[in-house]
Design an enzyme around this catalytic site. Structure first.
Site, mmCIF file in Angstrom:
data_model
loop_
_atom_site.group_PDB
_atom_site.id
_atom_site.type_symbol
_atom_site.label_atom_id
_atom_site.label_comp_id
_atom_site.label_asym_id
_atom_site.label_seq_id
_atom_site.Cartn_x
_atom_site.Cartn_y
_atom_site.Cartn_z
ATOM 1 N N GLU A 72 -8.979 3.248 -8.835
ATOM 2 C CA GLU A 72 -8.762 2.381 -10.118
ATOM 3 C C GLU A 72 -9.656 1.000 -9.723
ATOM 4 O O GLU A 72 -9.394 0.471 -8.506
ATOM 5 C CB GLU A 72 -7.386 2.246 -10.496
ATOM 6 N N ALA A 115 0.326 -0.362 -4.377
ATOM 7 C CA ALA A 115 0.814 1.019 -4.793
ATOM 8 C C ALA A 115 -0.345 1.525 -5.911
ATOM 9 O O ALA A 115 -0.981 0.594 -6.405
ATOM 10 C CB ALA A 115 2.080 1.085 -5.411
ATOM 11 N N MET A 116 -0.601 2.743 -6.109
ATOM 12 C CA MET A 116 -1.485 3.263 -7.134
ATOM 13 C C MET A 116 -0.872 4.321 -7.646
ATOM 14 O O MET A 116 -0.532 5.327 -6.924
ATOM 15 C CB MET A 116 -2.765 3.433 -6.582
ATOM 16 N N GLU A 117 -1.051 4.344 -9.059
ATOM 17 C CA GLU A 117 -0.332 5.413 -9.696
ATOM 18 C C GLU A 117 -1.073 6.797 -10.041
ATOM 19 O O GLU A 117 -0.607 7.383 -11.132
ATOM 20 C CB GLU A 117 0.195 4.730 -11.438
ATOM 21 N N ASN A 118 -1.908 7.371 -9.287
ATOM 22 C CA ASN A 118 -2.518 8.464 -9.448
ATOM 23 C C ASN A 118 -1.534 9.509 -9.962
ATOM 24 O O ASN A 118 -0.409 9.418 -9.322
ATOM 25 C CB ASN A 118 -3.118 9.114 -7.995
ATOM 26 N N HIS A 148 7.515 0.779 -11.247
ATOM 27 C CA HIS A 148 6.223 0.434 -11.761
ATOM 28 C C HIS A 148 5.380 1.811 -11.903
ATOM 29 O O HIS A 148 4.706 1.944 -12.859
ATOM 30 C CB HIS A 148 5.564 -0.637 -10.922
ATOM 31 N N GLU A 149 5.262 2.424 -10.568
ATOM 32 C CA GLU A 149 4.209 3.437 -10.596
ATOM 33 C C GLU A 149 4.903 4.792 -11.299
ATOM 34 O O GLU A 149 3.809 5.547 -12.100
ATOM 35 C CB GLU A 149 3.837 3.902 -9.193
ATOM 36 N N GLU A 208 -0.779 -1.987 -17.534
ATOM 37 C CA GLU A 208 -0.020 -2.882 -16.837
ATOM 38 C C GLU A 208 1.050 -3.702 -17.410
ATOM 39 O O GLU A 208 2.116 -4.024 -16.699
ATOM 40 C CB GLU A 208 -1.217 -3.747 -16.024
#
Length: 976
Positions: free
Chosen positions: A290, A425-428, A460-461, A483
């Protein structure tokens, strides 16, 4: 071997950078506003590349009006050196003309002027009558050269597409991606097969590719014919064109591309990291796509609206490693050359930026809930630190499934702690990646604040699995839909499931931060037209995250929790697996509200306009006149507001103490015009607007209104909620900063702090003390700064002396303890320094446990000696607990030894025992102190090219939330 040469893009700051309390504070503004004159009215919003500077470093703060500091000095009982006399005297050097006298032109001058005017008019006439093509390089030919319409590809041929957005006539349906990462050679090979739907005949297929070396491409058309295709590259738009020898008919076809590439040299794309595990060097490959980096790992249609299904295959050599992707592993087989082939199940329909894969030696702990297998992965030596994250993830996953009325759609959910990962963090989808500090928890070294940070990051994720993954914004101009909702829901869910973590106060601080940044001329609407990758990156900021969440909180408060909840469920169910715009959300809300109020009309004033309103409320007897105008922090007092913008503002207000029993205690007035009138009973001496600070605006009560509120605070501050008291402190200092309220009145309000015991208003007051101190220190006014902090200590002494050095009480009480003791020790209070030194030496020599709430304070005091600093540096290298290491790093960066500070920055940039992901934090820690910010600024200037190449996220502030260099701050990805 050719090395990857990623261009220095600037990806977003994720909650990932935004949520954490210890994230870097790097911003996209060249100058940080100060207390009085805060922002130039003439400053324009420029491309990021020309204005990214470390906040608080290098460029001096904007000049203040010296009179304001003189008045503050008098307020603190001190004299102030008047340094403006030289400026006033210099004005006499200018030549002046006496009143009534004018220069007289001679006849010769008049004649010359007339001739010049005649010649100029003649030339303009001739130019106007000539055809426009006369002045082009090509001249007046019938046809212009084709290169003026279409760009030129890398090989010199005409590229058949001229804009950065892909055409809609060809859409992907399904990808089959096979990757073979070579962990030794720093390279990988890949093959991607894309099933396409073609709606208009064309010989060209245009898609995204960046830094990939295409070795072969062909197209299989209906009927079984495979045609080899030519590949053209246009690096500026990161696009390639597949040129078929024949026109492709409408319908489906299969595009196959073979390619090779190097691992990314940054944390963006498909990258490889090295780390130490029990003394041995290990490697891990992971992704961060992203917003626009999937194209760095495989050719694809890299826009969020081009949703499709994916089937991922990973080829690996090392049996000690495993591979993970979004979906469960279907099978593992052995290839003809003895390698292992992991094949994953076909995914649900999703956007390319959510695709993810990892190869490494990692272990997991699992639990099943509602037919979903939840796993937390980490490197083997840290598996004992995952229990809290697993427990929290299971609770939150069940909460969201129930709240949204839609079951989590995948069979598994992996949360992976990456040893070297710049985002928080990243929401893959199905494979969420985290920085270790955002996921791992240790009872001995992690504080309750660390627990809050981890919980909020997971929340959040996980909410992104619905908002963002299941329903995705159509284009990045509506990033706030992803977001803003995830940020709002992270606090809502944590407040509901973990009330002891006091997430409300954290959200309050975030809203204060957003208001600070949104008051600049350089601000922008949260929904705005963007096209280029650079513009996309710039959307990952506190406005998309926190302003988006703030206006949703305001809307929910206005409509009611039940109506808001029903609307959200309707929105998700109507658009699941699809792409939406802001209007889609507002339409769902209008269905529920029956357009009373018209939510779309109301909320467009908040999403499509920059900034926020200042509401001036002036009372005369039983009538209050309210007026709205845009608030700006400006160097020019008369430019501090702009009346040309009108918002639909749900003004909430109270006139007495509300105990929650009286439903009419909180009142609301919807202000949709520049001015309005509210009637209140004369029996109430004061009125407080923006109840609990749920609205996204600030309020000026006028001289009499402020006096009435200040009097009430001094008489009985508990009449107002603690968030309202924090809100008053925030607003009055924001207004004092632009000269709308005397600074003396703001400090008069702070006088009530002698009786304050709640954390929210005290922490906001400490923020104001730190802010003013930072300004004074950067002006060399050390004595005045010391007097200011002494005043703060006097006001807070009653609460300070009650603090213990133990882990006890609620999170709010423990957070207050940490803030006050840190304030005391950093300002040289002897008994505070003595107690911290005692705890440090007991830990150092006897391994006695330090209470986690004060461990960062104790470490910073211990680092003041050479022996203590050296001991902490060794401890940093040996510790396996990331929460402990982050506190040690902050302590190491608090030293006054310039050589040690320079060494910390060099080590973190090189990526040795201090990983490169920590450089933003190191810079931020160092520039909190004066003159540390000058040292940090010089380092950034000298190493700018390397920093921008290696640490892309460093250039975006984050998410989430960091404050100014030289003051308390917070951070985080703008996660996603």
């Amino acid at each position: 071997m050719e090395k990857s040469n990623d261009r220095a893009q600037l990806p977003r700051n994720m909650i990932e950078n935004s949520m954490f309390e210890e994230e870097p504070d790097v911003v996209d503004l060249a100058k940080e506003p100060t207390m009085n004159s805060l922002e130039s009215e003439e400053m324009e919003y420029e491309p990021r590349s020309s204005r990214l500077l470390v906040r608080g470093l290098g460029e001096h703060e904007l000049d203040e009006d010296e009179e304001d500091y003189e008045s503050s000095a008098k307020l603190l009982g001190m004299s102030f050196m008047n340094r403006s006399s030289g400026l006033r005297n210099s004005a006499t050097n200018y030549r002046q003309v006496r009143d009534g006298l004018c220069p007289v032109s001679s006849p010769r001058t008049v004649i010359v002027c007339v001739v010049v005017v005649i010649i100029a008019v003649s030339l303009v006439t001739v130019v106007y009558l000539l055809p426009k093509c006369t002045f082009t390089k090509e001249g007046c030919h019938e046809k212009k050269a084709m290169e003026l319409v279409y760009p030129i590809a890398r090989n010199g041929k005409v590229f058949p597409w001229a804009i950065s957005r892909l055409p809609n006539s060809i859409k992907p349906i399904h990808y089959i991606l096979t990757l073979h990462p070579n962990m030794t050679t720093m390279s990988f090979t890949g093959t991607v097969q894309i099933n396409l739907n073609i709606t208009a005949r064309s010989k060209n297929i245009v898609l995204h590719s960046s830094d990939l070396r295409i070795t072969k491409a062909n197209v299989l058309v209906p009927g079984g014919t495979t045609m080899d295709a030519e590949v053209l590259e246009y690096p500026r738009f990161e696009e390639i064109a597949i040129i078929s020898p024949e026109s492709l008919p409408k319908g489906n076809c299969l595009l196959t591309i073979e390619y090779t590439s190097n691992f990314s040299s940054s944390y963006y794309g498909f990258y490889k990291i090295d780390y130490m595990d029990k003394g041995s060097k290990r490697s891990l490959a992971a992704t961060q796509f992203e917003p626009t980096a999937a194209r760095k790992a495989f050719p694809c249609f890299d826009e969020p609206a081009f949703k499709s299904t994916f089937q991922i295959n990973i080829i690996r050599k090392d049996e000690s490693m495993i591979s993970l992707s979004n979906m469960p592993k279907a099978k593992t087989s052995t290839t003809s050359d003895g390698l292992l082939l992991d094949e994953f199940s076909t995914s649900v329909k999703m956007s390319t930026y959510l695709v993810a894969f990892i190869v490494g030696d990692i272990k997991n702990t699992t639990r099943e809930t509602n037919d979903t297998l939840v796993s937390v992965y980490t490197v083997p030596e840290k598996t004992d630190q995952v229990k809290y994250a697993l427990d929290s993830a299971v609770k939150l996953l069940d909460f969201y499934s129930n709240y949204y009325g839609i079951k989590y759609p995948l069979e598994k959910l992996d949360l992976v702690a990456i040893p070297d990962f710049q985002a928080a963090a990243m929401e893959n989808w199905g494979l969420i990646t985290f920085r270790e500090t955002s996921l791992l928890y240790n009872e001995d070294s992690s504080s309750i604040k660390d627990k809050q940070t981890i919980t909020i990051a997971i929340a959040h994720e996980l909410t992104h699995q619905w908002f963002g993954n299941l329903v995705t914004m159509e284009w990045w101009n509506d990033l706030w839909l992803n977001e803003g909702f995830a940020t709002y829901m992270e606090y809502f869910s944590v407040s509901s499931l973990f009330p002891e973590l006091n997430s409300e106060n954290s959200f309050l601080k975030m809203r204060f931060m957003a208001l600070k940044k949104d008051s600049l001329n350089a601000s922008h609407p949260i929904s705005t037209d963007i096209r280029s990758p650079e513009q996309i990156e710039e959307m990952f900021n506190d406005l998309s995250y926190i302003k988006g969440a703030s206006i949703l909180l305001m809307l929910k408060t206005f409509l009611s929790e039940d109506m808001f909840h029903l609307s959200i469920r309707s929105y998700l169910q109507s658009h699941q697996y699809g792409s939406t715009t802001s209007d889609s959300l507002w339409d769902s809300l209008n269905v529920v509200t029956k357009e009373n109020p018209n939510v779309k009309n109301m909320m467009k004033t908040w999403t499509q306009k920059a900034g926020y309103p200042l509401v001036t409320a002036l009372r005369k007897g039983e009538e209050i006149t309210v007026r709205q105008e845009r608030f700006l922090r400006s160097t020019k007092p008369d430019h501090a507001t702009n009346a040309s913008t009108v918002w639909h503002i749900p003004l909430t207000y109270v006139t007495k103490k509300c105990n929650g029993v009286d439903p009419d205690c909180d009142k609301v007035y919807l202000l949709k015009a520049p001015t309005g009138t509210i009637n209140v009973s004369s029996e109430f001496p004061w009125v407080k607007f923006n109840v609990n600070m749920t609205g996204y605006y600030i309020v000026d009560y006028g001289a009499d209104g402020w006096d009435a509120l200040i009097e009430q605070l001094h008489r009985d501050h508990t009449v107002l909620h603690s968030s309202d008291r924090a809100n008053l402190i925030h607003d009055i200092f924001m207004l004092a900063g632009v000269g709308k309220v005397p600074l003396a009145k703001a400090f008069k309000l702070l006088g009530y702090l002698v009786n304050e015991t709640d954390s929210a208003p005290i922490i906001q007051a400490l923020h104001q003390f730190y802010h003013i101190r930072g300004i004074l220190l950067k002006r060399g006014l050390d004595d005045l700064s010391d007097k200011l902090m002494e005043r703060g200590l006097d006001l807070l002494n009653n609460t300070l002396i009650k603090q213990t050095w133990k882990d006890e009480g609620t999170l709010a009480e423990r957070e207050l303890r940490t803030s006050l003791l840190d304030f005391a020790c950093s300002n040289g209070v002897l008994n505070c320094l003595d107690r911290a030194t005692e705890l440090f030496n007991s830990w150092r020599f006897n391994e006695t446990r330090i209470p986690s709430d004060v461990i960062n304070i104790v470490f910073k005091v211990g680092a003041k000696t050479t022996e203590g600093w050296t001991f902490l540096r060794r401890r940093y290298d040996s510790s396996i607990y990331e929460s402990e290491k982050s506190k040690i790093l902050e302590a190491l960066a608090s030293t006054d030894n310039a050589k040690d500070l320079q060494g910390l920055m060099q080590e973190s940039l090189a990526g040795g025992s201090i990983r490169s992901q920590e450089l933003p934090n190191v810079i931020s820690f160092i520039c909190r102190r004066s003159p540390g910010y000058l040292l940090a600024w010089n380092f950034v200037k000298q190493n700018w090219n390397l920093i921008t190449q290696k640490l892309l996220h460093f250039l975006i502030q984050p998410r989430r939330r960091a404050e100014k260099c030289g003051m308390s701050k917070r951070p985080w990805r703008q996660s996603s």
